[in-house]
Structures are given as structure tokens and as C-alpha cells.
Design a protein around this motif. Sequence first.
Motif, short mmCIF file in Angstrom:
data_model
loop_
_atom_site.label_atom_id
_atom_site.label_comp_id
_atom_site.label_asym_id
_atom_site.label_seq_id
_atom_site.Cartn_x
_atom_site.Cartn_y
_atom_site.Cartn_z
N MET A 1 4.49 -25.50 117.16
CA MET A 1 4.20 -24.77 118.39
C MET A 1 2.72 -24.37 118.45
O MET A 1 2.06 -24.48 119.50
CB MET A 1 5.08 -23.52 118.48
CG MET A 1 6.58 -23.81 118.44
SD MET A 1 7.15 -24.78 119.85
CE MET A 1 7.58 -23.47 120.97
N SER A 2 2.18 -23.93 117.31
CA SER A 2 0.77 -23.55 117.28
C SER A 2 -0.12 -24.79 117.42
O SER A 2 -1.16 -24.74 118.10
CB SER A 2 0.46 -22.84 115.97
OG SER A 2 -0.90 -22.44 115.93
N ALA B 1 -0.39 -25.77 121.11
CA ALA B 1 -1.26 -24.88 121.88
C ALA B 1 -2.74 -25.13 121.58
O ALA B 1 -3.57 -25.19 122.49
CB ALA B 1 -0.88 -23.43 121.60
N ARG C 1 -4.05 -28.59 123.02
CA ARG C 1 -4.33 -28.60 124.46
C ARG C 1 -5.71 -28.04 124.74
O ARG C 1 -6.43 -28.53 125.62
CB ARG C 1 -3.27 -27.80 125.21
CG ARG C 1 -1.92 -28.49 125.30
CD ARG C 1 -1.06 -27.95 126.41
NE ARG C 1 -1.62 -28.21 127.73
CZ ARG C 1 -0.96 -28.03 128.86
NH1 ARG C 1 0.29 -27.59 128.84
NH2 ARG C 1 -1.51 -28.27 130.03
N GLN C 2 -6.10 -27.01 124.01
CA GLN C 2 -7.43 -26.42 124.22
C GLN C 2 -8.54 -27.40 123.84
O GLN C 2 -9.66 -27.30 124.36
CB GLN C 2 -7.56 -25.14 123.40
CG GLN C 2 -6.64 -24.01 123.85
CD GLN C 2 -6.79 -22.77 123.00
OE1 GLN C 2 -7.36 -22.80 121.92
NE2 GLN C 2 -6.27 -21.66 123.48
N GLU D 1 9.10 -21.62 124.83
CA GLU D 1 8.54 -22.69 125.66
C GLU D 1 7.27 -23.24 125.00
O GLU D 1 6.28 -22.53 124.84
CB GLU D 1 8.20 -22.15 127.04
CG GLU D 1 7.69 -23.21 128.01
CD GLU D 1 8.79 -24.16 128.47
OE1 GLU D 1 8.43 -25.23 129.01
OE2 GLU D 1 9.97 -23.83 128.29
N PRO D 2 7.28 -24.52 124.61
CA PRO D 2 6.07 -25.09 123.98
C PRO D 2 4.93 -25.24 124.99
O PRO D 2 5.16 -25.50 126.16
CB PRO D 2 6.55 -26.47 123.50
CG PRO D 2 8.05 -26.43 123.55
CD PRO D 2 8.38 -25.49 124.66
N ASP D 3 3.71 -25.09 124.51
CA ASP D 3 2.53 -25.30 125.34
C ASP D 3 2.15 -26.77 125.26
O ASP D 3 1.19 -27.16 124.58
CB ASP D 3 1.39 -24.41 124.86
CG ASP D 3 0.21 -24.43 125.82
OD1 ASP D 3 0.32 -25.08 126.89
OD2 ASP D 3 -0.83 -23.81 125.51
N ALA D 4 2.95 -27.62 125.92
CA ALA D 4 2.75 -29.06 125.84
C ALA D 4 2.83 -29.66 127.24
O ALA D 4 3.45 -29.10 128.14
CB ALA D 4 3.82 -29.69 124.94
N HIS D 5 2.20 -30.82 127.41
CA HIS D 5 2.27 -31.52 128.70
C HIS D 5 3.66 -32.10 128.94
O HIS D 5 4.16 -32.10 130.06
CB HIS D 5 1.23 -32.64 128.76
CG HIS D 5 -0.18 -32.16 128.70
ND1 HIS D 5 -0.88 -32.02 127.51
CD2 HIS D 5 -1.04 -31.79 129.68
CE1 HIS D 5 -2.09 -31.59 127.77
NE2 HIS D 5 -2.23 -31.44 129.07
#
Length: 277
Positions: free
Chosen positions: A137-138, A141, A144-145, A162-166
Motif C-alpha cells: 500500500m505504501s 502511494a 504515484r508521486q 482503498e489503495p492509491d493506485a490507478h
Amino acid sequence: MSAHVEVMDLVAQMKSAEQPFVLATVVRTVSVTAAKAGAKAIIRPDGTIVAGWIGGGCARGAVLKAARDALLDGEPRMVSVQPENLLAELGVKPGDNREGIRFASNMCPSKGTMDIFVEPVLPHPSLVILGASPVAMSLAAQARQLGYHVTLAAPAADVTAEPDAHVIVDGFAPRYLNDARRFVVVSTQGKGDEAALRAALAIRAEYHAFVGSRRKMAALREKLVAGGSEAAAIERVKAPAGLDLGAITPEEIAMSILAEITVERRRGQRTANPLRS
């Protein structure tokens, strides 16, 4: 709607779809030429012009060659198509490069000059993460940055936030990955390690890594080989994943993995940096 607007609309669509292409723009013309300054065209990797127009055969061959080269190295370039007598006055031959300009001969009767800027537009590098562990998960995130297109694949039951993924995939079988440089990390940490590794090995990528110890990877290797996976492919999996930064927390481990991926991604691309001299 003008042809220029139509081209730019398609540029936006292709960028959104993570498709590679070249945007060629006529920036200067001298004397009679078929296309005028501001004319644009979109060129696919196979050399197909899918929208716009930059003139006829006088410039097409040189621009298509420059487009192919630009897609290979990711660098924009300028093409100057000129009559042979003007090239001779400059002391250059067709195919020569000088100060970032590639020269080509205009053999058409018009004898005009066209300068075309060739700009490659490439998909974002792709990071495929298999697993939904805290490290996974980390990693999503942070990636993406840094401009990665992130796909996270894991059984829905394992995803607790909720994953920070496209793209988020239920299970370990991501589909429709973009056609870009690809890096794969398995970060299941005990939840489906073997299945995730088997799926990862089936994905073509420049980098495969497993978040786990060497001892654990060795044990999994035996199972993978017994299940039909190629031993050579398994040996290329980096385990443990990441550079040895002394990382402890999930965020630090994710950072060490991205640092290692950055080394792979930038290998051979780095030029002299005046800030480091």
C-alpha cells in the motif's frame, strides 16, 4: 472544429489511454512547402500517421525515421528538410546531426525548407504490485508521486483499505497493462506468496522483486520449479526487494524498493549533473 484542435483532442485521448506516439510539429518553413508552420501530426510506433498532416513525401521519410528514434530513446529532436544546395552551403550532408538538428534532403521540385519538431509521448513507467500488505500500500502511494502508472492486484478479501493506485485488480492476474517500461513487485507477505510469484513471473518486466527473506524465497523456489516455472526466471527475482538502507517500517521498505527501481529505470540515462560536480 479545426484540424489542429482535432489533433490535440486525440493527443489528450492517447495520453489518457497510456499509448505511445510522436507529436510532430512544423515550426518553420521557407519558400514553397506543402505544410505551413503550426501544422501537426500524430505518429504511432508503427509509422502510421493517425491524425494531422505535415506535408507529402518530401518530409515524411525523414520525420518517420526521427519518430522511430525518438520513441526508442525518449528524446525529442528537430528535423530540418532542405534542398541539397542549402545543405552544402551549411557544410552538412543528409543524415548529419549538428547542435541537436538532424538534416535531410528535400528532393521535391518545391525546393522549400521545413523544420519539424519531433516530440515523443511515452506511457508512464508501469509498476505492478501483487499483494495488499502494508508495504504494498505504501509502495503504491509513493510510486504515484514519482510518476508511475500503478496497478495493484490482490484478492479483494485481502484489501482492507482503498489503495492509491490507478488500477485495482481482484486477484493476482492483472490485465491490460500499458505498453511501457514495467516493474513488478510481489508484496503479499504470507498471503498467497506462491500464487502471486507465479503470476509475477508471467508478466514481462525489467525488474521482478519479492518482499521477503532469501530463505523464504529459496523455499518458494522449490515449489515454483515443481509447478513448472522456469528456474532461470525465478533466479532473476530480487529477494529481498529493495536497496539495503536499513529500512524497518513499511514506508521505509517501500522507499528502498523504489530506490532500487529508480536505479534500474535510470541506468544509462543519467548525464553529468553540474550540481554534483
